[in-house]
Design a protein around this motif. Sequence first.
Motif, PDB file in Angstrom:
ATOM      1  N   ARG A  10      -0.616  -2.858  -2.996  1.00  0.00           N
ATOM      2  CA  ARG A  10      -1.987  -2.655  -4.260  1.00  0.00           C
ATOM      3  C   ARG A  10      -3.260  -2.431  -3.195  1.00  0.00           C
ATOM      4  NH1 ARG A  10      -1.753  -8.012  -5.552  1.00  0.00           N
ATOM      5  NH2 ARG A  10       0.181  -8.094  -6.969  1.00  0.00           N
ATOM      6  N   GLU A  11      -3.178  -2.827  -2.024  1.00  0.00           N
ATOM      7  CA  GLU A  11      -4.579  -2.243  -1.033  1.00  0.00           C
ATOM      8  C   GLU A  11      -4.168  -0.271  -0.958  1.00  0.00           C
ATOM      9  OE1 GLU A  11      -7.170  -2.303  -0.333  1.00  0.00           O
ATOM     10  OE2 GLU A  11      -6.801  -5.396  -0.081  1.00  0.00           O
TER      11      GLU A  11
ATOM     12  N   VAL B 168       7.343  -3.941   2.185  1.00  0.00           N
ATOM     13  CA  VAL B 168       6.262  -4.586   2.453  1.00  0.00           C
ATOM     14  C   VAL B 168       5.595  -5.517   1.431  1.00  0.00           C
ATOM     15  CG1 VAL B 168       5.252  -2.393   3.888  1.00  0.00           C
ATOM     16  CG2 VAL B 168       4.788  -2.287   1.228  1.00  0.00           C
ATOM     17  N   SER B 169       5.031  -5.903   0.999  1.00  0.00           N
ATOM     18  CA  SER B 169       4.401  -7.152   0.338  1.00  0.00           C
ATOM     19  C   SER B 169       3.277  -6.251  -1.306  1.00  0.00           C
ATOM     20  CB  SER B 169       3.171  -8.277   0.560  1.00  0.00           C
ATOM     21  OG  SER B 169       1.946  -7.390   1.163  1.00  0.00           O
ATOM     22  N   ARG B 170       3.647  -7.103  -1.954  1.00  0.00           N
ATOM     23  CA  ARG B 170       2.618  -6.138  -3.379  1.00  0.00           C
ATOM     24  C   ARG B 170       1.773  -5.890  -3.111  1.00  0.00           C
ATOM     25  NH1 ARG B 170       5.332  -8.212  -9.166  1.00  0.00           N
ATOM     26  NH2 ARG B 170       3.790  -6.842  -9.527  1.00  0.00           N
ATOM     27  N   ALA B 171       0.535  -6.740  -2.064  1.00  0.00           N
ATOM     28  CA  ALA B 171      -0.199  -6.506  -1.188  1.00  0.00           C
ATOM     29  C   ALA B 171      -0.798  -6.190  -0.864  1.00  0.00           C
ATOM     30  CB  ALA B 171      -0.960  -8.418  -1.228  1.00  0.00           C
ATOM     31  N   ILE B 172       0.360  -5.376  -0.259  1.00  0.00           N
ATOM     32  CA  ILE B 172       0.103  -4.739   0.648  1.00  0.00           C
ATOM     33  C   ILE B 172      -0.300  -2.582  -0.060  1.00  0.00           C
ATOM     34  CG2 ILE B 172       0.608  -2.670   2.229  1.00  0.00           C
ATOM     35  CD1 ILE B 172      -0.813  -5.028   3.295  1.00  0.00           C
TER      36      ILE B 172
ATOM     37  N   ALA C  35       6.871  -1.818  -3.555  1.00  0.00           N
ATOM     38  CA  ALA C  35       7.421  -2.728  -2.406  1.00  0.00           C
ATOM     39  C   ALA C  35       8.355  -3.155  -1.886  1.00  0.00           C
ATOM     40  CB  ALA C  35       6.828  -4.050  -2.793  1.00  0.00           C
ATOM     41  N   THR C  36       9.505  -3.320  -2.954  1.00  0.00           N
ATOM     42  CA  THR C  36      11.181  -3.496  -2.310  1.00  0.00           C
ATOM     43  C   THR C  36      11.663  -2.462  -1.281  1.00  0.00           C
ATOM     44  OG1 THR C  36      11.799  -5.016  -4.471  1.00  0.00           O
ATOM     45  CG2 THR C  36      13.191  -3.260  -3.398  1.00  0.00           C
TER      46      THR C  36
ATOM     47  N   GLU D 167       4.609  -1.531  -8.748  1.00  0.00           N
ATOM     48  CA  GLU D 167       4.022  -2.104  -7.644  1.00  0.00           C
ATOM     49  C   GLU D 167       5.471  -3.062  -6.508  1.00  0.00           C
ATOM     50  OE1 GLU D 167       0.985  -4.821  -7.231  1.00  0.00           O
ATOM     51  OE2 GLU D 167      -0.282  -3.641  -8.257  1.00  0.00           O
ATOM     52  N   ARG D 168       5.999  -3.734  -7.708  1.00  0.00           N
ATOM     53  CA  ARG D 168       7.027  -4.178  -7.297  1.00  0.00           C
ATOM     54  C   ARG D 168       8.311  -3.337  -6.124  1.00  0.00           C
ATOM     55  NH1 ARG D 168       9.083  -8.660  -8.637  1.00  0.00           N
ATOM     56  NH2 ARG D 168       7.886  -9.731 -10.256  1.00  0.00           N
TER      57      ARG D 168
END
Length: 246
Positions: free
Chosen positions: A49-50, A43-47, A38-39, A34-35
């Motif tokens: 994850r979704e 985008v954020s890790r929450a995005i 995201a990088t 995820e990290r």
Amino acid sequence: MKNKAPPIAQSIARHLEELILDGTLAPEQKMPSERALATKLGVSRAIIREALHELHGRGIIETRHGKGSFVSSIVSQPEDSGPLMNLYFGHARTLYDLFEVREQLEGQAAFLAAERATEKDQYRITQAFEAMESADPLTNADLDHAFHRAITDAAHNPVLVHILNSLKNLMLYSVQASVLNLSHRTALKQQIDKHHRQIYHAIISRQAQWAQKAAMAHVRHVSDALRQIEQQEKNIIRSALANTDA
């Protein structure tokens, strides 16, 4: 009513789908963390994850406990000890049936790899080739198989990858038969080594027609050599995996 992922997460999910469809993320390959995603995607890790949750819900990726998320395999793997697999291993004709399939599929894989391989793909193919070249010829079945698998991955055709992956154990069976019967026969081993070098150099130099021709000639040579040995000696070692000297 089931909650849908937010639009940006859906967009990320579609992007990841495209990476799977073009073979950048291959079947059974581990997904980046995820990290890392995201990088890379900003985008954020929450995005992330979704997006991963959406892909998981549709069976495109699967989660393995303690290991992470992996691209799913569309074609189911046959069980190693299942009755159909035992039937295949128990019949003499299976080995040559496999070579007929390998000749066509691996020829096409080499052709596409020569056209489509990225620098990273070429590096992996080179690493696999050099590992195979430097290994003990009597025990390098896994490395031989890994070389051919690296070429298949570089074809960036996930359908082709899925098909060959579904035949993984049977394919290794045919490679083992080649190694066990031909590696100690100097003339035959020299020809196999020559074919491997031709395949490698054709792909690295992006000569697709040559790559296809060399790959098909390689598989045909192995099949013909095994048939000849079997006719002359009335027996070959088929595979350690099959546990039979039929």
